[in-house]
Design a protein around this motif. Structure first.
Motif, PDB file in Angstrom:
ATOM      1  N   TYR A  76       0.842  -1.246  -0.052  1.00 10.88           N
ATOM      2  CA  TYR A  76       0.013  -0.070   0.110  1.00 10.88           C
ATOM      3  C   TYR A  76       0.815   1.197   0.117  1.00 10.88           C
ATOM      4  O   TYR A  76       0.540   2.324  -0.926  1.00 10.88           O
ATOM      5  N   GLY A 116      -5.561   2.686   8.162  1.00  7.13           N
ATOM      6  CA  GLY A 116      -4.755   1.767   7.354  1.00  7.13           C
ATOM      7  C   GLY A 116      -3.439   1.310   7.911  1.00  7.13           C
ATOM      8  O   GLY A 116      -3.227   0.830   8.857  1.00  7.13           O
ATOM      9  N   ALA A 137      -0.120   5.865   8.130  1.00  5.82           N
ATOM     10  CA  ALA A 137       0.657   6.860   7.616  1.00  5.82           C
ATOM     11  C   ALA A 137       0.407   8.119   8.365  1.00  5.82           C
ATOM     12  O   ALA A 137       1.224   8.780   8.921  1.00  5.82           O
ATOM     13  N   ASP A 197      -9.167   0.684  12.032  1.00  2.00           N
ATOM     14  CA  ASP A 197      -9.565   0.211  10.660  1.00  2.00           C
ATOM     15  C   ASP A 197     -10.291  -1.089  10.772  1.00  2.00           C
ATOM     16  O   ASP A 197     -10.013  -1.730  11.820  1.00  2.00           O
ATOM     17  N   GLY A 220     -12.141  -1.954  13.888  1.00  2.00           N
ATOM     18  CA  GLY A 220     -13.514  -1.462  14.015  1.00  2.00           C
ATOM     19  C   GLY A 220     -14.106  -0.974  12.629  1.00  2.00           C
ATOM     20  O   GLY A 220     -13.014  -0.867  11.892  1.00  2.00           O
ATOM     21  N   ASP A 221     -15.239  -0.657  12.763  1.00  3.68           N
ATOM     22  CA  ASP A 221     -16.077  -0.343  11.520  1.00  3.68           C
ATOM     23  C   ASP A 221     -16.187   1.269  11.713  1.00  3.68           C
ATOM     24  O   ASP A 221     -16.869   1.606  12.456  1.00  3.68           O
ATOM     25  N   PHE A 235      -7.907   9.646   3.035  1.00  2.00           N
ATOM     26  CA  PHE A 235      -8.005   8.913   1.747  1.00  2.00           C
ATOM     27  C   PHE A 235      -9.030   7.733   2.134  1.00  2.00           C
ATOM     28  O   PHE A 235      -8.658   6.618   1.728  1.00  2.00           O
ATOM     29  N   ALA A 236     -10.393   7.740   2.692  1.00  2.00           N
ATOM     30  CA  ALA A 236     -10.959   6.808   2.862  1.00  2.00           C
ATOM     31  C   ALA A 236     -12.498   6.839   2.946  1.00  2.00           C
ATOM     32  O   ALA A 236     -13.185   6.079   2.913  1.00  2.00           O
TER      33      ALA A 236
HETATM   34  C1  SAM Z   1      -7.052   4.245   1.070  1.00  2.00           C
HETATM   35  S1  SAM Z   1      -6.591   3.617   2.591  1.00  2.00           S
HETATM   36  C2  SAM Z   1      -6.166   4.881   3.680  1.00  2.00           C
HETATM   37  C3  SAM Z   1      -5.327   4.535   4.747  1.00  2.00           C
HETATM   38  C4  SAM Z   1      -4.846   5.707   5.470  1.00  2.00           C
HETATM   39  N1  SAM Z   1      -5.858   6.672   6.106  1.00  2.00           N
HETATM   40  C5  SAM Z   1      -3.676   6.545   4.744  1.00  2.00           C
HETATM   41  O1  SAM Z   1      -4.064   7.800   4.634  1.00  2.00           O
HETATM   42  O2  SAM Z   1      -2.853   5.943   4.083  1.00  2.00           O
HETATM   43  C6  SAM Z   1      -8.332   3.313   3.206  1.00  2.00           C
HETATM   44  C7  SAM Z   1      -8.521   2.349   4.371  1.00  2.00           C
HETATM   45  O3  SAM Z   1     -10.007   2.412   4.862  1.00  2.00           O
HETATM   46  C8  SAM Z   1     -10.366   1.240   5.346  1.00  2.00           C
HETATM   47  N2  SAM Z   1     -11.726   1.119   5.419  1.00  2.00           N
HETATM   48  C9  SAM Z   1     -12.725   1.051   4.447  1.00  2.00           C
HETATM   49  N3  SAM Z   1     -13.821   1.131   4.815  1.00  2.00           N
HETATM   50  C10 SAM Z   1     -13.869   1.101   6.346  1.00  2.00           C
HETATM   51  C11 SAM Z   1     -14.724   0.824   7.388  1.00  2.00           C
HETATM   52  N4  SAM Z   1     -15.992   0.812   7.083  1.00  2.00           N
HETATM   53  N5  SAM Z   1     -14.271   0.910   8.378  1.00  2.00           N
HETATM   54  C12 SAM Z   1     -12.934   0.998   8.858  1.00  2.00           C
HETATM   55  N6  SAM Z   1     -12.021   0.918   7.868  1.00  2.00           N
HETATM   56  C13 SAM Z   1     -12.595   1.165   6.600  1.00  2.00           C
HETATM   57  C14 SAM Z   1      -9.605   0.233   4.496  1.00  2.00           C
HETATM   58  O4  SAM Z   1      -9.193  -0.968   5.440  1.00  2.00           O
HETATM   59  C15 SAM Z   1      -8.220   0.970   4.254  1.00  2.00           C
HETATM   60  O5  SAM Z   1      -7.117   0.728   5.315  1.00  2.00           O
END
Ligand code: SAM
Length: 234
Positions: A20, A57, A60, A79, A106-107, A125-126
């Motif tokens: 990633y 994630g 970062a 995450d 967690g969600d 980014f999420a």
């Molecule tokens: C693109 S990564 C971003 C990671 C980090 N925030 C960064 O800036 O590098 C997106 C993250 O969102 C998490 N994610 C997506 N849907 C989620 C949810 N419903 N609950 C918790 N985590 C979630 C994914 O597992 C992933 O690790």
């Protein structure tokens, strides 16, 4: 977890967890580092801040926040993808201020914290990956204390038509191919552009911040609007 989109996103991040961080730098030509630096400068942090980094994630942003805290400050990275959290935990063990950082499974759509717990709640980014950006922001606003802030750093839709055409050619045609070459699987990096299609533009996301009850909302486009920073106060 809510429905098909969450299950799909969980699958995508389980596959790419170990690559990633490298892939972010390759696919954004290191731009994501500049966006993160800009965002860090805007965060209303004190040494004692209690922070929740949603969808952390590999951590970062969680670690960047931890570096700005003092001994009384704490940041929790939440995450739902175990493989991403494993990478984050391994980094935490090598991190000099590891007692200021905790990772929680967690969600984001149903945060496991009481109302009014944190001074700041961030998501990097999420939001695009959530079944509902509004539902997620509502949860973030719920767990922030009155006077606290909710922040998002996210990919967005470039505002100038000439640049949008150029960028979309890269984003929709070239990027998935680079992703496929490096990861050896088409799906994860086909998801990245797909996830932006139904996502609101910068002004639309500002409106959602206001709808969930946040005030003094503002945003900034980054690199011609490829990304955007948003902040609102409870
Ligand atoms: C693109 S990564 C971003 C990671 C980090 N925030 C960064 O800036 O590098 C997106 C993250 O969102 C998490 N994610 C997506 N849907 C989620 C949810 N419903 N609950 C918790 N985590 C979630 C994914 O597992 C992933 O690790």
């Amino acid at each position: 977890m809510q429905g098909d989109k969450s299950a799909y996103v969980h699958d995508v991040f389980s596959k790419i967890a170990k690559r990633y961080d490298t892939m972010n730098s390759v696919l954004s030509f290191q731009q994501h580092r500049l966006w993160r630096k800009y965002a860090m400068r805007q965060l209303p942090l004190t040494p004692a801040s209690q922070v929740l980094d949603v969808a952390a994630g590999t951590g970062a942003w969680t670690f960047a926040i931890a570096k700005r805290l003092g001994p009384g400050g704490r940041v929790i990275g939440l995450d739902f993808t175990e493989a991403m959290l494993e990478v984050a935990e391994a980094r935490r063990e090598r991190f000099p201020f590891r007692d200021r950082v905790q990772f929680v499974h967690g969600d984001a759509m149903n945060l496991p914290f009481p109302d009014n717990t944190f001074d700041l709640c961030t998501i990097g980014f999420a939001l695009r990956n959530m079944p509902s950006a509004e539902g997620c922001l509502r949860e973030m606003a719920r767990v922030v204390k009155p006077g606290g802030a909710v922040v998002s750093l996210e990919l967005s839709k470039p505002e100038a038509a000439w640049f949008r055409r150029l960028y979309y050619f890269y984003f929709y045609r070239i990027l998935p191919k680079i992703g496929e070459l490096v990861v050896g699987d088409r799906e994860p990096y086909a998801w990245l552009p797909e996830s932006l299609i139904d996502f609101p533009d910068r002004k639309g996301l500002e409106e959602i911040f206001r709808r969930v009850g946040l005030r003094d909302v503002w945003s900034r486009p980054l690199t011609f609007g490829i990304a955007a920073f948003h902040i609102g106060w409870k």
